[in-house]
Write a protein that holds these residues in place. Structure first.
Motif, mmCIF file in Angstrom:
data_model
loop_
_atom_site.group_PDB
_atom_site.id
_atom_site.type_symbol
_atom_site.label_atom_id
_atom_site.label_comp_id
_atom_site.label_asym_id
_atom_site.label_seq_id
_atom_site.Cartn_x
_atom_site.Cartn_y
_atom_site.Cartn_z
ATOM 1 N N GLN A 33 0.820 -1.207 0.000
ATOM 2 C CA GLN A 33 0.000 0.000 0.000
ATOM 3 C C GLN A 33 0.858 1.263 0.000
ATOM 4 O OE1 GLN A 33 -3.092 0.019 2.941
ATOM 5 N NE2 GLN A 33 -3.580 2.176 2.661
ATOM 6 N N ARG A 34 1.865 1.305 0.847
ATOM 7 C CA ARG A 34 2.723 2.498 0.923
ATOM 8 C C ARG A 34 3.433 2.756 -0.400
ATOM 9 N NH1 ARG A 34 3.830 0.759 6.343
ATOM 10 N NH2 ARG A 34 5.577 -0.505 5.566
ATOM 11 N N GLY A 45 -1.767 4.874 -13.133
ATOM 12 C CA GLY A 45 -2.419 5.921 -13.909
ATOM 13 C C GLY A 45 -3.511 6.623 -13.128
ATOM 14 N N VAL A 46 -3.384 6.639 -11.796
ATOM 15 C CA VAL A 46 -4.402 7.207 -10.905
ATOM 16 C C VAL A 46 -3.753 8.247 -10.004
ATOM 17 C CG1 VAL A 46 -6.027 6.689 -9.033
ATOM 18 C CG2 VAL A 46 -5.754 5.079 -10.938
ATOM 19 N N ARG A 47 -4.381 9.412 -9.877
ATOM 20 C CA ARG A 47 -3.884 10.426 -8.952
ATOM 21 C C ARG A 47 -4.356 10.106 -7.539
ATOM 22 N NH1 ARG A 47 -5.721 15.850 -11.973
ATOM 23 N NH2 ARG A 47 -7.398 14.438 -12.605
ATOM 24 N N PHE A 48 -3.433 10.061 -6.611
ATOM 25 C CA PHE A 48 -3.728 9.693 -5.232
ATOM 26 C C PHE A 48 -4.460 10.823 -4.517
ATOM 27 C CE2 PHE A 48 -2.253 9.904 -0.759
ATOM 28 C CZ PHE A 48 -2.867 8.747 -0.285
ATOM 29 N N LEU A 49 -5.509 10.454 -3.744
ATOM 30 C CA LEU A 49 -6.276 11.438 -2.985
ATOM 31 C C LEU A 49 -6.196 11.214 -1.480
ATOM 32 C CD1 LEU A 49 -9.563 11.636 -5.133
ATOM 33 C CD2 LEU A 49 -7.715 13.330 -5.034
ATOM 34 N N ALA A 50 -6.381 9.974 -1.028
ATOM 35 C CA ALA A 50 -6.433 9.741 0.412
ATOM 36 C C ALA A 50 -6.119 8.288 0.731
ATOM 37 C CB ALA A 50 -7.810 10.105 0.964
ATOM 38 N N SER A 51 -5.584 8.083 1.956
ATOM 39 C CA SER A 51 -5.266 6.749 2.454
ATOM 40 C C SER A 51 -6.106 6.445 3.686
ATOM 41 C CB SER A 51 -3.773 6.677 2.801
ATOM 42 O OG SER A 51 -3.432 5.405 3.306
ATOM 43 N N GLU A 52 -6.554 5.172 3.800
ATOM 44 C CA GLU A 52 -7.331 4.737 4.962
ATOM 45 C C GLU A 52 -8.502 5.694 5.216
ATOM 46 O OE1 GLU A 52 -6.893 1.874 6.442
ATOM 47 O OE2 GLU A 52 -5.132 1.402 5.207
ATOM 48 N N TYR A 53 -9.269 5.927 4.174
ATOM 49 C CA TYR A 53 -10.353 6.912 4.234
ATOM 50 C C TYR A 53 -11.559 6.321 4.972
ATOM 51 C CZ TYR A 53 -13.346 10.760 2.777
ATOM 52 O OH TYR A 53 -14.172 11.859 2.756
ATOM 53 N N GLY A 61 -15.976 1.433 8.153
ATOM 54 C CA GLY A 61 -14.896 0.845 7.368
ATOM 55 C C GLY A 61 -13.865 1.882 6.989
ATOM 56 N N ARG A 62 -12.784 1.408 6.381
ATOM 57 C CA ARG A 62 -11.746 2.306 5.886
ATOM 58 C C ARG A 62 -11.333 1.848 4.489
ATOM 59 N NH1 ARG A 62 -9.351 6.000 9.063
ATOM 60 N NH2 ARG A 62 -9.841 5.988 11.290
ATOM 61 N N ILE A 63 -11.436 2.762 3.537
ATOM 62 C CA ILE A 63 -11.016 2.479 2.171
ATOM 63 C C ILE A 63 -9.498 2.585 2.121
ATOM 64 C CG2 ILE A 63 -11.178 3.231 -0.231
ATOM 65 C CD1 ILE A 63 -13.923 4.442 0.471
ATOM 66 N N ASP A 64 -8.841 1.547 1.640
ATOM 67 C CA ASP A 64 -7.371 1.556 1.626
ATOM 68 C C ASP A 64 -6.843 2.803 0.939
ATOM 69 O OD1 ASP A 64 -7.288 -0.800 2.999
ATOM 70 O OD2 ASP A 64 -6.759 -2.058 1.288
ATOM 71 N N SER A 65 -7.243 3.013 -0.334
ATOM 72 C CA SER A 65 -6.802 4.205 -1.067
ATOM 73 C C SER A 65 -7.939 4.740 -1.917
ATOM 74 C CB SER A 65 -5.619 3.901 -1.996
ATOM 75 O OG SER A 65 -4.519 3.385 -1.317
ATOM 76 N N LEU A 66 -8.026 6.064 -1.985
ATOM 77 C CA LEU A 66 -8.950 6.727 -2.892
ATOM 78 C C LEU A 66 -8.148 7.514 -3.911
ATOM 79 C CD1 LEU A 66 -11.946 8.218 -0.843
ATOM 80 C CD2 LEU A 66 -12.056 6.563 -2.710
ATOM 81 N N ALA A 73 -12.524 9.526 -13.465
ATOM 82 C CA ALA A 73 -13.337 8.516 -12.789
ATOM 83 C C ALA A 73 -12.840 8.281 -11.364
ATOM 84 C CB ALA A 73 -13.312 7.197 -13.563
ATOM 85 N N PRO A 74 -13.740 8.213 -10.376
ATOM 86 C CA PRO A 74 -13.332 7.867 -9.005
ATOM 87 C C PRO A 74 -12.775 6.448 -8.968
ATOM 88 C CG PRO A 74 -15.583 8.746 -9.066
ATOM 89 C CD PRO A 74 -15.191 8.466 -10.483
ATOM 90 N N VAL A 75 -11.751 6.246 -8.126
ATOM 91 C CA VAL A 75 -11.105 4.937 -8.046
ATOM 92 C C VAL A 75 -10.941 4.537 -6.580
ATOM 93 C CG1 VAL A 75 -9.077 3.553 -8.637
ATOM 94 C CG2 VAL A 75 -9.819 5.390 -10.174
ATOM 95 N N VAL A 76 -11.398 3.335 -6.263
ATOM 96 C CA VAL A 76 -11.140 2.700 -4.970
ATOM 97 C C VAL A 76 -10.063 1.649 -5.198
ATOM 98 C CG1 VAL A 76 -12.075 1.138 -3.210
ATOM 99 C CG2 VAL A 76 -13.448 3.072 -4.020
ATOM 100 N N VAL A 77 -8.995 1.700 -4.396
ATOM 101 C CA VAL A 77 -7.923 0.703 -4.498
ATOM 102 C C VAL A 77 -7.867 -0.080 -3.191
ATOM 103 C CG1 VAL A 77 -5.500 0.261 -5.011
ATOM 104 C CG2 VAL A 77 -6.620 2.289 -5.972
ATOM 105 N N GLU A 78 -7.950 -1.407 -3.295
ATOM 106 C CA GLU A 78 -7.836 -2.285 -2.140
ATOM 107 C C GLU A 78 -6.632 -3.210 -2.317
ATOM 108 O OE1 GLU A 78 -9.712 -2.593 0.821
ATOM 109 O OE2 GLU A 78 -10.344 -0.590 0.179
#
Length: 299
Positions: A33-34, A45-53, A61-66, A73-78
């Motif tokens: 994740q880091r 190819g995704v711009r990072f917005l937030a971690s453990e959101y 819950g906590r989304i690993d990465s947004l 397009a919004p992206v959820v990364v797990e």
């Protein structure tokens, strides 16, 4: 999929002989994740917005990465260290939460990237990217049954300084348009003038969609993007005498041809990609296909 599922590709160190560099999993999920969050645009190819959101007290819950991809397009990364049959369902749970909290996401985008980016969020194409040590055949089958854009990405560390990412499977969330036989050009001669240029744009669209399976076509107001894990091509609306295609290739590694290919790195243009390809005739489309395939393979 068990055991040594990767690698069809094997890595060797040739310094002082030939020694295979053995693949390994991360020591902990957080290590993957880091690394991805610190290099998300380069890797996914995704711009990072937030971690453990946090999804709040109700969802708990906590989304690993947004993040947000290059088309808005919004992206959820797990992430998962190894193989985890729950990663897809967990990611879809968070994706559903995100669609119910659009204003909150837009506010996050505005804070990180500005008002313009927040106003251009592409809500009809949210994505889930699962990065894990491996996936089962049931995972691969399951994503094809969902009406969401989902990418399964397998990782491996090699030695101390190398990481490999492999796009295992992609579900576009739309009616599949890829996987057809690649055309070598339009069946009928094209007409002259604006009608001919429109036909040329349609033929380029057909060629790009026919490059392989799992291609997502993303329509924006000022361009149309063709995406695997990231954009590999974008087409702008036809001009009077030509169609402009932008590819995600390094122009420095291409033999540029006047009135056909151009380096647009650092030059403002609609769509994404640093290599501009100008299509005026069927012949241009034929000779562009080598570049299309190279960009697709690199995406």
């Amino acid at each position: 999929m068990r055991g040594r599922a990767v690698p069809e590709l094997r890595l060797y160190n040739t310094n002082g002989g030939v020694t295979e560099v053995m693949p390994r999993l991360a020591g902990a999920e957080a290590d993957v994740q880091r690394l991805v969050e610190a290099n998300m645009e380069a890797l996914l190819g995704v711009r990072f917005l937030a971690s453990e959101y946090s999804t709040g007290p109700i969802h708990a819950g906590r989304i690993d990465s947004l993040g947000i991809d290059e088309n808005g397009a919004p992206v959820v990364v797990e992430y998962k260290r190894g193989t985890d049959p729950g990663v897809i369902h967990q990611g879809l749970f968070y994706l559903s939460w995100l669609l119910d909290h659009r204003a909150e996401f837009a506010h996050l985008v505005r804070d990180r990237l500005g008002a313009t980016a927040a106003a251009q969020v592409l809500w009809n194409g949210p994505r889930l990217i699962c990065v894990a040590g491996d996936f089962t055949r049931y995972d691969i089958h399951a994503i094809r049954e969902h009406r969401r854009s989902i990418d399964l990405v397998r990782y491996r560390f090699f030695g101390r300084d190398l990481i490999g990412l492999e796009a295992v499977a992609t579900a576009t969330g739309r009616t599949p348009k890829g996987g057809r036989e690649q055309p070598t050009g339009p069946a009928q001669p094209m007409r002259a003038g604006r009608e001919g240029i429109a036909e040329l744009a349609a033929a380029a669209d057909e060629v790009l969609l026919g490059l392989g399976d799992g291609i997502t076509r993303v329509q924006r107001k000022k361009y149309c993007a063709y995406q695997r894990l990231r954009n590999f091509a974008t087409i702008c609306p036809p001009q009077r005498t030509k169609v402009l295609v932008y590819l995600s290739l390094d122009p420095a590694e291409v033999d540029l041809v006047p009135d056909f290919t151009r380096n647009v790195k650092g030059i403002g243009h609609h769509g994404t990609g640093d290599l501009e390809v100008q299509l005026r005739t069927e012949r241009d489309l034929e000779r562009a296909q080598r570049l299309f395939r190279a960009s697709y393979a690199a995406a």
